[in-house]
Design a protein around this motif. Structure first.
Motif, mmCIF file in Angstrom:
data_model
loop_
_atom_site.group_PDB
_atom_site.id
_atom_site.type_symbol
_atom_site.label_atom_id
_atom_site.label_comp_id
_atom_site.label_asym_id
_atom_site.label_seq_id
_atom_site.Cartn_x
_atom_site.Cartn_y
_atom_site.Cartn_z
ATOM 1 N N GLY A 27 0.602 -1.464 0.708
ATOM 2 C CA GLY A 27 -0.010 -0.019 -0.080
ATOM 3 C C GLY A 27 0.984 1.581 -0.055
ATOM 4 N N VAL A 28 0.333 2.553 -0.294
ATOM 5 C CA VAL A 28 0.455 3.258 0.247
ATOM 6 C C VAL A 28 1.336 3.842 1.573
ATOM 7 N N CYS A 29 2.279 4.449 1.494
ATOM 8 C CA CYS A 29 2.985 4.832 2.771
ATOM 9 C C CYS A 29 3.553 6.324 2.925
ATOM 10 N N HIS A 30 3.580 6.625 2.182
ATOM 11 C CA HIS A 30 4.606 8.274 2.068
ATOM 12 C C HIS A 30 3.351 9.074 1.209
ATOM 13 N N LEU B 97 0.043 1.476 7.122
ATOM 14 C CA LEU B 97 0.301 2.627 8.397
ATOM 15 C C LEU B 97 1.717 2.435 9.612
ATOM 16 N N ARG B 98 2.494 3.492 9.565
ATOM 17 C CA ARG B 98 4.040 2.891 10.026
ATOM 18 C C ARG B 98 3.635 3.887 11.928
ATOM 19 N N GLY B 99 3.042 3.661 12.433
ATOM 20 C CA GLY B 99 2.778 4.906 14.092
ATOM 21 C C GLY B 99 2.245 3.976 15.402
ATOM 22 N N GLN C 124 2.295 11.376 8.297
ATOM 23 C CA GLN C 124 3.042 10.967 6.827
ATOM 24 C C GLN C 124 2.200 10.766 5.130
ATOM 25 N N ILE C 125 0.894 10.984 5.194
ATOM 26 C CA ILE C 125 0.367 10.616 4.075
ATOM 27 C C ILE C 125 -0.776 11.141 4.205
#
Length: 284
Positions: free
Chosen positions: A141-144, A196-198, A244-245
């Protein structure tokens, strides 16, 4: 999904609209006329009216109303206090632009610690209706998704720092195709998956935001209520600042409890442009 190009001329129109928004934001209490605004931007009133309405879906005069605190408070009062079942499937179908479904997947703590090791990440620059964007995606998926506000080298360095062990590859053509899916030329049903990275709390805030209605605004307090943490307004604000997205996690829809727009990492004028563009597309 429509894989065509982003509507011709919208990037140029956005630059003019952004300047108009900046002026109106600074002077809306004086209620400048169309002629005064056009003179400030060195364009004809007819040209400004046509481009503004074509890009945003509403007139400059209507945007002045949008800026007023009375309007903002009225929008807040009209917002539903709890997450409705109809919102849980993604963006509201009232959108006249397209029905974009956003789904999310959170990385595990171990994956975050690994810094993207084993992930192939494709990034690129492409034009959106709101200016140039750096977008990055993986097979998951989209990460940024970041609007360009710094030099390209600076933004790429930040992306690499966030994902230091991923395999990075640049492909601007793929970025253009991805943005054409997100901003299609004609109404179309689409689906975008986000990686998502969080922290658990940040992910909870971001997921709640993906369920907010297209064209509506929400306060920090309302967002805190929606995630079941009514005393966590400050933590909610920190989670938004860490997003970040852009656009796909629509932190541009969050305003202060007073009705004021509040900050936005990619510029307050762009935040207002996103809000008014969505409002125009839904006929609000």
């Amino acid at each position: 999904m429509n894989m065509g190009a982003i509507p011709s001329g919208q990037e140029r129109h956005y630059a003019l609209v952004a300047r108009a928004i900046a002026y109106l934001r600074q002077n809306y209490r004086q209620q400048p006329t169309l002629e005064q605004l056009a003179a400030e931007l060195a364009v004809s009133p007819f040209h400004l009216q046509r481009l503004f309405a074509e890009w945003a879906g509403i007139s400059p005069k209507r945007f002045l109303q949008f800026l007023s605190k009375t309007e903002a408070r009225a929008r807040l009062r009209a917002a539903r206090p709890a997450l409705a079942v109809s919102e849980e499937i993604g963006l509201s179908s009232v959108s006249r632009l397209h029905d974009l479904m956003v789904s999310c997947e959170a990385m595990t703590p171990g994956e975050i610690k690994a810094g993207g090791q084993g992930l192939e990440m494709v990034h690129g620059f492409a034009e959106s209706p709101f200016g140039e964007v750096l977008v990055a995606s993986t097979p998951r998926g989209v990460c940024h998704f970041a609007f360009v506000i710094d030099a390209a080298a600076t933004m790429l360095a930040e992306l690499s720092q966030a994902w230091p062990h991923a395999q990075h590859r640049r492909d601007d053509e793929q970025a253009r195709r991805l943005l054409a899916e997100i901003f299609p030329t004609t109404p179309v049903r689409g689906k975008v998956h986000l990686l998502l990275r969080g922290t658990n709390f940040q992910v909870k805030v971001w997921e709640a935001l993906t369920h907010t209605e297209f064209g509506r605004v929400i306060s920090y307090q309302q967002l805190a209520d929606r995630i079941g943490s009514p005393q966590a307004q400050r933590a909610v604000g920190s989670a938004l600042a860490a997003n970040q997205i852009g656009f796909l996690i629509p932190c541009h829809r969050v305003i202060r409890d007073s009705g004021e727009s509040g900050n936005y990492r990619w510029g307050v004028e762009r935040k207002l442009a996103l809000q008014v563009w969505e409002a125009g597309k839904t006929g609000q």
